[in-house]
Design a protein around this motif. Structure first.
Motif, PDB file in Angstrom:
ATOM      1  N   ASP A  54     -26.073   9.372 -17.449  1.00 26.82           N
ATOM      2  CA  ASP A  54     -26.168  10.336 -16.354  1.00 26.82           C
ATOM      3  C   ASP A  54     -27.131   9.890 -15.278  1.00 26.82           C
ATOM      4  N   ASP A  65     -29.621  11.204 -14.015  1.00 31.59           N
ATOM      5  CA  ASP A  65     -31.059  11.388 -14.214  1.00 31.59           C
ATOM      6  C   ASP A  65     -31.634  10.363 -15.176  1.00 31.59           C
ATOM      7  N   THR A 111     -22.082  11.850 -11.040  1.00 32.10           N
ATOM      8  CA  THR A 111     -23.383  11.851 -11.698  1.00 32.10           C
ATOM      9  C   THR A 111     -23.413  10.908 -12.886  1.00 32.10           C
ATOM     10  N   ILE A 153     -29.375  15.048  -6.440  1.00 26.03           N
ATOM     11  CA  ILE A 153     -28.733  15.420  -7.709  1.00 26.03           C
ATOM     12  C   ILE A 153     -29.600  14.953  -8.875  1.00 26.03           C
ATOM     13  N   ARG A 178     -31.263  17.408 -11.579  1.00 32.59           N
ATOM     14  CA  ARG A 178     -30.769  17.291 -12.951  1.00 32.59           C
ATOM     15  C   ARG A 178     -31.877  16.887 -13.926  1.00 32.59           C
ATOM     16  N   VAL A 225     -32.267  19.044 -16.902  1.00 29.96           N
ATOM     17  CA  VAL A 225     -31.063  19.456 -17.640  1.00 29.96           C
ATOM     18  C   VAL A 225     -30.927  18.641 -18.917  1.00 29.96           C
ATOM     19  N   SER A 231     -23.622  15.568 -18.022  1.00 29.05           N
ATOM     20  CA  SER A 231     -23.063  16.309 -16.884  1.00 29.05           C
ATOM     21  C   SER A 231     -21.803  17.089 -17.248  1.00 29.05           C
ATOM     22  N   GLU A 286     -22.548  20.348 -18.893  1.00 28.36           N
ATOM     23  CA  GLU A 286     -23.076  21.264 -17.890  1.00 28.36           C
ATOM     24  C   GLU A 286     -21.931  21.892 -17.089  1.00 28.36           C
ATOM     25  N   THR A 341     -30.610  28.255 -13.492  1.00 28.11           N
ATOM     26  CA  THR A 341     -31.296  27.149 -12.817  1.00 28.11           C
ATOM     27  C   THR A 341     -32.789  27.206 -13.066  1.00 28.11           C
ATOM     28  N   SER A 363     -28.297  22.362 -13.080  1.00 29.82           N
ATOM     29  CA  SER A 363     -28.920  21.936 -11.830  1.00 29.82           C
ATOM     30  C   SER A 363     -28.536  22.869 -10.692  1.00 29.82           C
TER      31      SER A 363
END
Lengths: 369, 453
Positions: free
Chosen positions: A26, A28, B296, B311, B315, B318, B322, B325, B364, B370
């Motif tokens: 991902d 992040d 993502t 993003i 994120r 999180v 993704s 989510e 959130t 996110s």
């Protein structure tokens, strides 16, 4: 039984959702390298010093704090350097947003082909990234932190891509174009020069002319502007002159440079430049009213001075033996002669004469009368 | 007219007594007048008492002879003499009165009609323009259409469907404009319906269309008479059905489901714009969630750096990948939609408020999803409601999950392949032999494409 089987198949299919593949990482969990710098190593002559600038995403975009950090790594090759850097960070390095390669001046004067080749070869690197020569060193340029920058490393790309600023002193070069010119016969590469003096401001006002894979000459800002005038259309810049001790400045509106390679008489080949400029009179120290005749006189003076300046620049480039404007490519393209045409050109270029005719037309005096 | 063909009164009475033995609301009325004698048998719940009083009982005593009474009843357009027991029984159950006069039996139509008022359309709204919707009564619906389409070319064919429900349906079409092959096909398919009970027009849809497993409707269900009339004038066929406020329009193509009646009311450029908006909404609602997953997790280099970092930053807290989510949030949204449809109006408000609060803010702030995801989910929900026909928007609702799965496994490549597959699927569909995705296509060849669908 049949139903059970069907449900089991469904269940298996659904369970695939829980198995994320190896490539699935991902956003992040990635570290975005925004630019790379390459310098020569001071201690070890076999090694280079690679600098990676990475952007750290901020949680709240409204605060507007941008964070970045630099990792410097000395290594023999860049691939090796990346592997070594990977063991220093916690996330996957992602080069998808790497948009700048800074070659330190010392390095660029040696040979950039190895790195340049690497950047166009690597699949996640964009061919639209911007290469530049960095003075005094790539590391210093990457370290500069302009206060106007909103996203880490963005200032340098905004300037180099001319998305942000539009300066007549910046020669925009893409990575793919640089690689192409490095291989092309009859056209030599150019790169913009990024300088940093304090740690807040980046100064991009010169262009480096290269001999295929190394920097040979760096032009002055004025020469850079004229070079850009020859290289592209509709350059918006200003030119100044002094008439009767009073300063006059014009702001160009449209510019257009065309040339023709005239080979009528062997031994007396000429390159005829024809430059047309439409401009607006922007600054005038003399308070007297202008009339049509006076305007013509100004136009003539500008034409004459610019012709001379362009001619000087072209001759200076000619003396270095470089061909950044691609005259050779034009000649080769229009004089096809079974592989001998480039030899002909090589013999011709050093003694070719330049005829430059600049026509400046002042469209408006900028005055409402 | 020979009397042998008709049912004998004695036989009829026995038959009725036998078949309607345990029926509570059966009513038998004997009318006697100076030796003259008649018998009425009817279902109390199905018949209009005023009509029976006025036309049958009062007249019996006003008219002097039984012959006159017999002739009086026979003169009604809605009265028939049954040919067999089957006919007799069916009509009694439908709401007819059986009148026994000497040795003949007559059926008099006294159906109690609860027509109700014509309501404004509720599922297909327009801003300006007619606002009537079909009622549950087939005669009223017929009237609504006839009223708007006054030509002798408008043909109507009556049929009944369903072994038990005996639902009346009407096939309507413009005889000049309709395509004979489509009409034949429709008649054939309707006669093949074997179901016991047919209650809603969409059941016809389900029973007639093949392949049975489809994601997108190939028949249009509408509650608007004006749309029906417009479609009939375009050569389509409308099927009206008793006790449903909907008409079935066929053949339908993909583009029809993106047409609102507003398009015709507005000025042409505005109509085109509205249609364009709907197609954009289609792409947004189908592709947004899957693109989020792809961008993502697989291809963050496609977005601008600003967006990528945004993003990535949002994120950061999180915990799940993704696609989890996205699926969580979309499911939450589906639950919300479903809840607000099914809940009584009084509670419905609460569901939306609570759901909105939880989805929008709490999730959130807790860092479970996110910020971008919230924007995305609401955009997907809104764009999904832009599609004017509910059947289509439900189909589209399902499609986006397929795209999410594709994006989860293959990233952007999966989405592109999904698009190709979806277009191929849509082009393969047929609505009564007509190509479904015939949007910009030219009718090159009318033959050969008759595969039913």
């Amino acid at each position: 039984m049949k139903d059970l089987k069907r449900w089991l198949v469904w269940l298996m299919c659904c369970s695939f959702l829980f198995v994320s593949g190896c490539d699935f990482r991902d956003i992040d969990l990635r570290l975005f390298v925004v630019s790379i710098g390459i310098d020569v190593s001071e201690k070890n002559p076999d090694m280079n010093r690679f600098t990676f600038k990475m952007a750290i995403p901020s949680g709240d975009p409204k605060i507007g704090d941008k964070k970045s950090f630099l990792i410097t790594q000395e290594s023999t090759s860049i691939a090796e350097a990346i592997r070594e850097v990977k063991s220093k960070v916690d996330k996957e390095l992602d080069f998808g947003h790497c948009k700048g390669v800074m070659y330190g001046e010392a390095y660029a004067r040696r040979n950039i082909s190895k790195i340049q080749d690497w950047t166009v070869r690597r699949r996640d690197m964009q061919l639209l990234m911007y290469p530049a020569v960095a003075i005094p060193s790539a590391e210093a340029v990457l370290k500069t932190d302009p206060p106007t920058e909103r996203i880490a490393g963005n200032a340098i790309f905004l300037a180099l891509s001319e998305d942000g600023t539009e300066s007549p002193f910046i020669t925009r070069t893409y990575s793919f174009d640089l690689s192409r010119r490095m291989l092309e016969e009859g056209e030599d590469p150019v790169m913009p020069v990024v300088e940093t003096t304090t740690d807040k401001i980046l100064n991009i006002e010169r262009v480096a002319l290269m001999d295929k894979d190394k920097v040979k000459v760096i032009l002055t800002p004025d020469e850079t502007r004229l070079f850009n005038l020859l290289d592209r259309r509709n350059l918006s810049t200003n030119f100044g002159t002094i008439m009767d001790g009073k300063l006059l400045e014009v702001n160009t509106d449209r510019t257009r440079a065309r040339y023709k390679i005239v080979t009528d008489k062997p031994g007396e080949e000429t390159i005829d430049f024809n430059i047309r400029i439409t401009a607006i009179l922007e600054e005038k120290e003399d308070p007297t009213q202008l009339n049509q005749k006076g305007l013509h006189k100004i136009e003539e003076q500008f034409s004459k001075e610019l012709s001379q300046a362009v001619k000087n620049l072209l001759e200076r480039i000619q003396k270095t033996g470089l061909d950044p404007l691609g005259f050779g490519l034009r000649y080769g393209g229009t004089h096809w002669n079974n592989k001998t045409e480039m030899d002909e050109w090589d013999a011709m270029y050093p003694h070719a004469k330049f005829n430059v005719s600049v026509k400046v037309k002042i469209k408006s005096t900028g005055y409402k009368r | 007219m020979t009397s042998e063909q008709y049912l004998n009164a004695e036989e009829a009475r026995q038959c009725l007594q036998e078949h309607l033995r345990n029926v509570g609301d059966i009513e038998q009325r004997e009318l006697k007048n100076e030796g003259e004698h008649a018998l009425l048998i009817y279902l109390k719940s199905m018949c209009d008492p005023a009509m029976i009083n006025d036309n049958l009982i009062n007249r019996f005593y006003e008219l002097n002879s039984l012959e006159l009474y017999d002739q009086f009843i026979r003169s009604f357009p809605s009265s028939v003499e049954p040919k067999d027991k089957q006919e007799l029984l069916r009509n009694i159950l439908r709401g007819c009165v059986a009148i026994f006069i000497r040795d003949s039996v007559l059926l008099f139509d006294a159906v109690l009609v609860n027509a109700g008022f014509i309501q404004p359309a509720s599922t297909e709204n327009v801003i300006q323009g007619p606002n009537d919707s079909f009622t549950e009564n087939i005669e009223v619906n017929l009237n609504l259409i006839r009223h708007r389409y006054q030509t002798e070319n408008l043909k109507t064919e009556f049929m009944t469907l369903g072994k038990i429900s005996q639902t009346r349906i009407i096939i309507m079409y413009d005889a000049y404009k309709v395509e004979e092959t489509v009409l034949e096909e429709l008649r054939k398919r309707l006669s093949e319906i074997k179901a016991d009970i047919v209650q809603s027009a969409s059941e016809i849809e389900r029973h007639t269309m093949h392949p049975k497993f489809r994601l997108y409707p190939t028949l249009m269900l509408t509650e608007r008479p004006d749309r029906t009339v417009l479609n009939i004038s375009q050569g389509k066929i409308a099927v009206l059905m008793d006790s449903t406020g909907y008409a079935l329009l066929l053949p339908a193509i993909f583009n029809d489901f993106f047409t609102a009646m507003d398009d015709k009311i507005q000025l042409p450029p505005i109509g085109w714009f509205l249609k364009g908006i709907r197609y954009i909404a289609l792409f947004v609602t189908v592709l947004m969630p899957s693109l989020y997953v792809a961008f993502t997790s697989y291809n963050p280099e496609i977005l601008r750096m600003q967006v990528t970092l945004l993003i990535a930053g949002s994120r950061a807290t999180v915990p799940y990948p993704s696609f989890f989510e996205v699926i969580f949030m979309l499911l939450a949204m589906e639950f919300l939609t479903e809840a607000s449809v099914r809940l009584p109006k009084a509670i419905g408000q609460t569901a939306t408020t609570v759901g909105g609060l939880i989805l929008g803010t709490a999730a959130t702030e807790a860092g479970l999803v996110s910020n971008i995801m919230i924007i995305l989910v609401s955009a997907v929900a809104i764009t999904n409601f832009v599609i004017p026909i509910t059947m289509m928007s439900s189909g589209i609702r399902v499609t986006k999950y397929l795209f999410i799965v594709l994006a989860t496994f293959f990233g952007l490549v999966g989405i592109v392949l999904g698009m190709v597959a979806m277009i191929m699927y849509l082009t393969s569909l047929r609505s009564f032999g007509k190509p479904y995705l015939k949007m910009f296509a030219v009718d090159w060849n009318k033959k050969g494409d008759q595969r039913s669908g």
